[in-house]
Design an enzyme around this catalytic site. Sequence first.
Site, PDB file in Angstrom:
ATOM      1  N   GLU A  29       0.834  -1.202   0.000  1.00 24.54           N
ATOM      2  CA  GLU A  29       0.000   0.000   0.000  1.00 24.54           C
ATOM      3  C   GLU A  29       0.872   1.257   0.000  1.00 24.54           C
ATOM      4  O   GLU A  29       1.681   1.453   0.911  1.00 24.54           O
ATOM      5  CB  GLU A  29      -0.924  -0.011   1.214  1.00 24.54           C
ATOM      6  N   SER A  59      -5.708  -4.238   0.701  1.00 23.01           N
ATOM      7  CA  SER A  59      -6.145  -5.608   0.953  1.00 23.01           C
ATOM      8  C   SER A  59      -4.923  -6.419   1.352  1.00 23.01           C
ATOM      9  O   SER A  59      -4.188  -6.929   0.493  1.00 23.01           O
ATOM     10  CB  SER A  59      -6.805  -6.214  -0.299  1.00 23.01           C
ATOM     11  N   GLU A  60      -4.693  -6.530   2.648  1.00 23.44           N
ATOM     12  CA  GLU A  60      -3.508  -7.250   3.121  1.00 23.44           C
ATOM     13  C   GLU A  60      -3.542  -8.716   2.695  1.00 23.44           C
ATOM     14  O   GLU A  60      -2.511  -9.294   2.330  1.00 23.44           O
ATOM     15  CB  GLU A  60      -3.392  -7.135   4.649  1.00 23.44           C
ATOM     16  N   GLN A  82       1.657  -2.068   5.788  1.00 24.48           N
ATOM     17  CA  GLN A  82       1.912  -0.693   6.206  1.00 24.48           C
ATOM     18  C   GLN A  82       2.177  -0.564   7.700  1.00 24.48           C
ATOM     19  O   GLN A  82       3.033   0.216   8.128  1.00 24.48           O
ATOM     20  CB  GLN A  82       0.725   0.180   5.795  1.00 24.48           C
ATOM     21  N   PHE A  83       1.463  -1.306   8.523  1.00 27.45           N
ATOM     22  CA  PHE A  83       1.719  -1.439   9.957  1.00 27.45           C
ATOM     23  C   PHE A  83       1.520  -2.902  10.316  1.00 27.45           C
ATOM     24  O   PHE A  83       0.645  -3.571   9.755  1.00 27.45           O
ATOM     25  CB  PHE A  83       0.762  -0.579  10.792  1.00 27.45           C
ATOM     26  N   PRO A  89      -5.799  -9.653   8.578  1.00 29.73           N
ATOM     27  CA  PRO A  89      -6.545 -10.243   7.460  1.00 29.73           C
ATOM     28  C   PRO A  89      -5.703 -11.181   6.605  1.00 29.73           C
ATOM     29  O   PRO A  89      -6.251 -12.057   5.921  1.00 29.73           O
ATOM     30  CB  PRO A  89      -7.001  -9.018   6.655  1.00 29.73           C
ATOM     31  N   HIS A 129      -1.912   0.919  15.530  1.00 26.33           N
ATOM     32  CA  HIS A 129      -0.678   1.238  14.817  1.00 26.33           C
ATOM     33  C   HIS A 129       0.557   0.964  15.678  1.00 26.33           C
ATOM     34  O   HIS A 129       1.641   1.463  15.370  1.00 26.33           O
ATOM     35  CB  HIS A 129      -0.645   2.708  14.382  1.00 26.33           C
TER      36      HIS A 129
END
Length: 337
Positions: A29, A59-60, A82-83, A89, A129
Amino acid sequence: MARMTMIEAIRDAMDVMMARDERVVVFGEDVGYFGGVFRCTAGLQQKYGKTRCFDAPISESGIVGTAIGMATYGLRPCIEIQFADYMYPAYDQIVSEAARLRYRSNGEFTCPLVIRMPTGGGIFGGQTHSQSPEALFTHVAGLKTVVPSNPYDAKGLLIAAIEDPDPVIFLEPKRLYNGPFDGHHDRPVTPWSKHELGEVPSGYFIHPLGKASVVREGSAMTVLAYGTMVYVAQAAVAEIGIDAEIIDLRTLVPLDMETIAASVKKTGRCVVVHEATLTSGFGAELAALVQEACFFQLEAPITRVTGWDTPYPHAQEWDYFPGPARVGRALVETMEA
């Protein structure tokens, strides 16, 4: 040699490997045009094009599933979640597909995949996060788990991870991304040390996975830490003036038990420090392994200093982290036990 932050060292590792091996692809992402939320991939798309470094939908599960397919068919994806908090998921894909592919196929297929994730707190990111989920990966057979503490190690470990034939979880402590850290959230390090923000070799080099680093030699006790907590341990040891040996694990799986056992057998005492919660944290595994390997040399119970067993408390972030004061008390109590 160049002076780099951890962000720059991670970017340099990907740059080196993308130049050396056209099979290496980077995606996730916002990692393409924007260069990632922490700028770890800045400039890679401009240099290597949109087929080698590109953005993915939010969409992980899709990111990881696509990367597993790429790896199975011969590419070497180095993807970014991203984190670390966002990986849930995709956890089924990681556990049920990536980790098991070599075993399910009887060695016919492998999954040379690196999943990079910023981990831990320190940026006031709140509950979604700031988590430290390393134990969720170390429990899974077939995965390797890496947590660097400085730019020098980050570059060498990431290159080794990209070259590895099996899936590697690469957890990047975001509190260390932008420079030196002395164990206190309000104290910068001056001058910058060699490995916190200093000399990182240019070009290709690796740190083999599964090899810990003794960052401070000592004889009174052994402190086991990784990531951000390496600096907290150093601050605690300096403040109370104890002759402790500090080991930066660097790789949680595979774990360098040879270095750990040699140290604990020498010192007779062991304190484990990590940011994640206490119950079922990786420190529990470390304590069990040390007890099994060093029982007759231990002169005191093994102590763990960790985050609280609570959901991540945004408003009490700096109380949640093990700090030098809390680690220092544990060191003193272990010495007196």
